[in-house]
Design an enzyme around this catalytic site. Structure first.
Site, short mmCIF file in Angstrom:
data_model
loop_
_atom_site.label_atom_id
_atom_site.label_comp_id
_atom_site.label_asym_id
_atom_site.label_seq_id
_atom_site.Cartn_x
_atom_site.Cartn_y
_atom_site.Cartn_z
N GLY A 1 36.68 40.91 39.49
CA GLY A 1 37.97 41.11 40.29
C GLY A 1 38.00 41.79 41.39
O GLY A 1 37.08 42.12 42.18
N ASN A 2 39.34 41.84 41.60
CA ASN A 2 39.65 42.87 42.91
C ASN A 2 40.78 43.69 42.64
O ASN A 2 41.72 43.50 41.58
CB ASN A 2 39.85 42.01 44.20
CG ASN A 2 40.68 40.77 44.16
OD1 ASN A 2 42.15 41.08 43.78
ND2 ASN A 2 40.37 39.51 44.13
N TYR A 3 41.15 44.37 43.93
CA TYR A 3 42.34 45.33 43.70
C TYR A 3 43.86 44.83 43.92
O TYR A 3 44.80 45.42 44.08
CB TYR A 3 42.24 46.39 44.47
CG TYR A 3 41.12 47.21 44.34
CD1 TYR A 3 40.78 48.13 43.14
CD2 TYR A 3 39.99 47.37 45.39
CE1 TYR A 3 39.50 48.61 43.02
CE2 TYR A 3 38.86 47.94 44.95
CZ TYR A 3 38.58 48.67 43.79
OH TYR A 3 37.34 49.60 43.59
N ALA B 1 44.37 36.60 46.34
CA ALA B 1 43.08 36.99 46.43
C ALA B 1 41.89 36.60 45.38
O ALA B 1 41.68 37.21 44.57
CB ALA B 1 43.07 38.79 46.30
#
Length: 402
Positions: free
Chosen positions: A210-212, A277
């Site tokens: 995943g990402n932030y 994102a």
């Protein structure tokens, strides 16, 4: 519709001053920024420390700060605010407002205010019914002020109440209603698809790639589109954000799920804002049980995810508008311009991780909008204000395609 609004809250010397805490909490919960201005009598009923703890701003009560002698500018507050709310408002303050008696910081702020002013009276019934109080209220109504009375919302002339201050939730509803009615409605009748947040690509039942992304920017865009009258479909990855009012939210987890939702809903939309994102890759194989630690390393084979922007760009018609996002770490303008062409976007919003305090998890952003005609650069500002800039651009493109 209070997201991003700047509210000056004036508090006067009434027993109802304790309810101002509930007003502050309610306004902030709806996304507003609150600056308290309190009279000397108001401080006898509630402490500035309590109010400052709720607003995260110093409370303004005197012309000069007691700590360092700094001058508190009532003129700056009048220019800063989107609205001024005086709650509770005593008979004394009503009289001073009606006759321009500028003997405290609250009255001078009121006299400098460029934004709409809302007044929630709070006093004894006999004081409220006295002809002088009623005349002061008529005078202030004639100046364009809005009175908020119990059970009556905001009024052109607030002469129907009983003197008791309206409940905090009714006061907040009145402001919400006002901004809803006065919001530009150039997107009324339009349907906008917005993607927000990250995607999670499973490795096994407990791990993912995943990402932030927090989803704050996408949700701010959805709020602004709805405020301007659009029908909004918000496709969101896993985030802890409250769904904006009048927005249809579709929760997804993976890129493939987001792709399916976008391909389903985009054909019926007038515009799409692709703010999520999205993970470019996902694991080739997802383990059905938790992967145990064995040996010194673990190799994951990743395969490409569907390109949502490129896929939508291929089916976009002449009447539809597409906005993409480019989060870059280097060669920002070149990479964004390349994406603009490659994805068949009408415009693209570029932001850079090199701008500290923006992007992931931040409440602020700093963007550049690129079109085929050129670029527009913007200063760092709260994401709610950035959303206004982006939707201004979207509205211009929609009007050109209509």
């Amino acid at each position: 519709m209070l997201e991003g609004k700047k509210i000056v809250l004036g508090i006067t010397g009434s027993i109802a001053a304790y309810k101002s805490c509930l007003i502050i909490r309610g306004l902030i919960k709806r996304g507003a920024e609150v600056q308290v201005v309190i009279t000397p009598a108001g401080k006898e009923f509630i402490t500035p420390i309590t109010l400052s703890a709720l607003t995260h701003k110093p409370v303004v009560s005197e012309f000069f700060s007691q700590s360092d002698g700094t001058w508190n500018s009532h003129v700056d507050l009048g220019l800063w605010a989107d609205a001024m709310l005086i709650a509770p408002c005593t008979a004394s303050t009503l009289g001073k407002m009606a006759h321009g008696v500028a003997d405290n910081m609250l009255i001078t702020t009121y006299l400098s205010m460029k934004a709409p002013v809302f007044i929630a009276p709070a006093m004894d019934l006999d004081m409220y019914a006295h002809p002088s109080t009623q005349q002061n209220m008529r005078t202030l109504s004639g100046y364009g002020n809005h009175f908020i009375e119990p059970g009556s919302g905001y009024l052109a002339s607030g002469l129907e109440g009983k003197g008791r201050m309206a409940e905090p939730e009714d006061i907040i509803k009145a402001l919400d209603q006002f901004f809803d009615e006065t919001a530009p409605q150039e997107l009324k009748g339009k349907k906008v698809l917005i993607t927000a947040g990250p995607t999670y690509e499973k490795i096994d039942p407990v791990r993912f790639i995943g990402n932030y992304s927090s989803g704050k920017m996408g949700f701010a865009l959805a709020t602004e589109c709805a405020r301007r009258g659009a029908e909004v479909i918000l496709v969101s990855g896993p985030v802890n954000q409250q769904t904006p009012e009048h927005v249809t939210r579709i929760d997804v987890e993976s890129c493939c799920e987001m792709y399916d939702a976008c391909m389903q809903y985009f054909p019926e939309c007038d515009a799409a804002i692709l703010c999520a994102a999205v993970a470019d890759f996902r694991p080739d194989n997802v383990a059905d049980q938790k992967i145990k630690r064995k040996g010194d390393d673990l190799t994951l084979r990743l395969i490409p995810n569907p390109d949502i922007a490129a896929s939508i760009g291929k089916i976009k018609t002449a009447r539809q508008v597409m906005c993409g996002f480019a989060l870059e770490t280097n060669d920002e303008m070149e990479n964004a311009a390349l994406k603009l062409e490659k994805k068949n976007l009408d415009f693209i919003v570029m932001n850079s991780l090199r701008n500290e305090g923006t992007c992931f998890r931040s409440d602020e952003n700093q963007i550049t909008i690129l079109t085929r005609e050129g670029k527009k650069e913007y200063a760092k500002k709260p994401k709610s204000e950035v959303a206004r800039d982006i939707i201004d651009e979207l509205s211009n493109h929609i009007s050109q395609h209509s």
